[in-house]
Design a protein around this motif. Structure first.
Motif, mmCIF file in Angstrom:
data_model
loop_
_atom_site.group_PDB
_atom_site.id
_atom_site.type_symbol
_atom_site.label_atom_id
_atom_site.label_comp_id
_atom_site.label_asym_id
_atom_site.label_seq_id
_atom_site.Cartn_x
_atom_site.Cartn_y
_atom_site.Cartn_z
ATOM 1 N N GLN A 1 0.840 -1.212 0.000
ATOM 2 C CA GLN A 1 0.000 0.000 0.000
ATOM 3 C C GLN A 1 0.866 1.249 0.000
ATOM 4 O OE1 GLN A 1 -3.324 0.248 2.787
ATOM 5 N NE2 GLN A 1 -3.170 -1.945 3.110
ATOM 6 N N GLU B 1 3.176 3.221 -1.813
ATOM 7 C CA GLU B 1 3.532 3.289 -3.224
ATOM 8 C C GLU B 1 5.045 3.321 -3.411
ATOM 9 O OE1 GLU B 1 1.983 2.832 -5.976
ATOM 10 O OE2 GLU B 1 3.631 3.491 -7.277
ATOM 11 N N ARG C 1 6.172 -0.199 -3.138
ATOM 12 C CA ARG C 1 5.744 -0.983 -4.294
ATOM 13 C C ARG C 1 6.614 -0.702 -5.507
ATOM 14 N NH1 ARG C 1 3.696 -1.401 -8.725
ATOM 15 N NH2 ARG C 1 3.645 0.859 -8.978
ATOM 16 N N SER C 2 6.852 0.598 -5.773
ATOM 17 C CA SER C 2 7.637 0.917 -6.968
ATOM 18 C C SER C 2 9.112 0.549 -6.772
ATOM 19 C CB SER C 2 7.476 2.388 -7.360
ATOM 20 O OG SER C 2 7.810 3.211 -6.285
ATOM 21 N N ASN D 1 3.895 8.025 -0.155
ATOM 22 C CA ASN D 1 2.948 8.076 -1.270
ATOM 23 C C ASN D 1 1.807 7.067 -1.091
ATOM 24 O OD1 ASN D 1 1.823 8.864 -3.627
ATOM 25 N ND2 ASN D 1 3.419 8.058 -4.971
#
Lengths: 180, 395
Positions: free
Chosen positions: A41, A43, A46-47, A124
């Motif tokens: 969750q 960001e 995740r990236s 983010n």
């Protein structure tokens, strides 16, 4: 990249398998072992895992702009939302989500709230950021200019004359402001 | 990396370090507030003042503002006029029949009375010419050359200089030049009794004569409850071709383009054009439309020009029939209803909503004390747009 994405989908489908954890290190050096769907969750996390081919499960991702205290708050929110998500669509947890969110921010001081906004912005997490900025807006809704300055730690750089002129121009807008 | 993901609408020359929170987060918070709160926040510090008054912020703010109906009604000549914003209730039938309908703004949760504009004493009786980007254009009913632009949300106004043909003003139209890219490029077109035309530009703060003038042999509608409709950068009026036998003069629509400043005629279908009764112009779902009275004003047909400028695309959508006279359409509700002014069960002239699907009427809002007091209704969106020439702001 492919390994992390593939394992994230398989881990959710077979709950018996041991859940994959992601290691996140806060500014003061504490390492959090976070369940993958919760960590994703964020960001920025995740990236990081999507864009870097050479990261492994053992990689500890440093988050130099997030304090341990803020991280606890962030994870509490993200874990609760992961829990709500898992129960969808059977339960309609709209009221439950609201109740959780209301209780969640009630326990946060203005300073904690600001710290969390900074962290949510850096990490983010758009949903959390949107929620927290809404809470901040609510907290200053009927407050005086002086209160707002103190709330956000903003210095008044108007000359007394400039401020008086602006206030005179917008005199009508100052009706119904709460006492500090 | 993260900075690139957040699209900042901030302005470049804001000094860094002024915020305890990043500028884009502050903008996120600011956008949640109505204009009144933002006026207070302008007094916090210089950089906040700069952000809140910047064009990108003003544009983002208007995008998330909700559109409400703006209502002006004229209760009595000797009393001040009332101006208010009406939000449609979430549920239909807010006021049960049994509840005594008394006129009291405080008990009407969907109605917010606006303060009178600062120039109210200069207008004996006023009229809204139009509403655009949160700015209302008002004129005096006794002297159409007395014109004001006013943003009630920020209480800023501009008194327009007198037009050249100030003793002869017959019709006015308000709108914005859509090609300039600015939200405040407001214009007013003024047509005099002898068909001269001139345009006021807020940014120039002066009037310019329209060389070709108003199309000859055309009479604009003199319907008192009608107001010009602004759409696609043009203001539109219902009009009639001048002729000797009044009742035979065909109807048409005349438009004025605020970008290129010229008039144009838009034809109506033959049967609509030939019928003598009044036409009320409006805009529905981005289309120009006409309410045409039929059957001695006991019914109105709604005609919509589905394809702008294409005469063949005029389509009759439906007929509204109300078993009495003395009612007329005012505008469209967001929830699919049509606002009318008419008489309800309690016998008073009020704001009535007609529901086309069920063909029923509800007395939605405030009752007036006497029948046949005109209500004017326009759509309004709250904004921070100042109706002041840009070069005068901050001067």
């Amino acid at each position: 990249m492919s390994s992390s994405i593939a394992s994230s989908s398989s881990s959710s489908s077979s709950s018996s398998k041991k859940e994959k954890k992601i290691s996140l290190k806060t500014s003061d050096g504490e390492v959090f072992e976070v369940e993958e769907p919760v960590a994703m969750q964020l960001e920025i996390v995740r990236s990081f895992f999507a864009d870097n081919e050479d990261v492994t499960e053992q990689t500890v991702m440093p988050l130099p702009n997030v304090s341990t205290a803020a991280m606890h708050g962030i994870l509490e929110y993200c874990r609760a939302h992961e829990e709500f998500r898992r129960r969808m669509p059977e339960a309609a947890p709209e009221e439950e989500v609201r109740a959780f969110e209301a209780g969640y921010v009630d326990r946060k001081s203005n300073e904690e709230l600001k710290e969390m906004i900074l962290a949510a912005n850096y990490l983010n997490i758009s949903k959390l950021l949107d929620f927290l900025t809404g809470v901040a807006a609510k907290r200053i809704e009927n407050k005086s200019v002086e209160y707002v300055r103190a709330f956000f730690g903003v210095e008044n750089d108007f000359t007394p004359e400039e401020e008086a002129n602006l206030r005179r121009e917008y005199e009508w807008a100052f009706e119904g402001v709460d006492e500090d | 990396m993260i900075e690139a993901i957040h699209v900042s609408i901030g302005i470049g020359n804001v000094r860094k370090g002024d915020f305890s929170l990043p500028e884009d987060v502050m903008i996120d918070i600011f956008l949640r507030f109505p204009a009144k709160k933002l006026a207070q926040l302008r007094c916090v510090c210089k950089s906040w003042n700069q952000i809140i008054t910047s064009q990108p912020f003003v544009e983002s703010h208007i995008d998330q503002s909700t559109t409400k109906a703006c209502i002006l009604y004229h209760p009595y000549r000797y009393r001040p006029l009332e101006l208010g914003l009406y939000s449609e209730p979430q549920e239909i039938g807010l006021y049960p029949e049994t509840k005594k309908l008394t006129f009291d703004f405080e008990t009407l949760p969907n109605f917010v009375k606006l303060c009178n504009p600062p120039f109210a004493t200069k207008l004996i009786d006023w009229n809204i010419i139009g509403s655009c980007n949160g700015v209302l254009c008002l004129c005096s009913n006794f002297d159409l050359s007395v014109i004001y632009m006013w943003n009630p949300s920020i209480n800023k106004y501009m008194a327009l200089p007198k037009p050249f043909y100030q003793y002869n003003v017959r019709y006015l139209g308000f709108g914005i030049n859509p090609l300039s890219g600015y939200l405040d490029d407001f214009k007013v077109v003024c047509i005099s009794a002898n068909a001269n035309a001139e345009v006021y530009s807020l940014q120039k703060n002066s009037w310019t004569i329209v060389a070709e003038g108003f199309p000859p042999s055309i009479d604009l509608s003199r319907c008192p409850y009608d107001h010009p409709a602004f759409l696609r950068g043009c203001v539109h009026w219902c009009a009639r071709v001048s002729c000797y036998v009044d009742s035979k003069c065909p109807w048409l629509i005349v438009s004025f383009d605020f970008a290129d400043e010229f008039f144009e005629k838009i034809m109506l279908p033959d049967n609509l054009s030939a019928s003598d009764s009044n036409k009320f112009l409006n805009v529905v779902d981005g289309c120009l439309c006409v309410f045409a009275a039929v059957d001695e004003y006991s019914a109105y047909e709604l005609w919509v020009m589905m394809d702008y400028g294409v005469v063949e695309s005029w389509t009759r959508i439906y007929i509204i029939e109300k078993p009495d006279k003395y009612w007329w359409p005012l505008g469209f509700a967001k929830t699919g209803g049509i606002f009318l002014q008419g008489v309800c069960e309690h016998g008073q002239s009020t704001l009535v909503t007609y529901w086309p699907d069920s063909q029923t009427f509800t007395c939605t809002c405030f009752p007036l004390e006497l029948p046949h007091i005109p209500i004017q209704m326009l759509t309004f969106v709250e904004s921070l747009v100042a109706p002041v020439p840009r070069h005068l702001i901050g001067a």
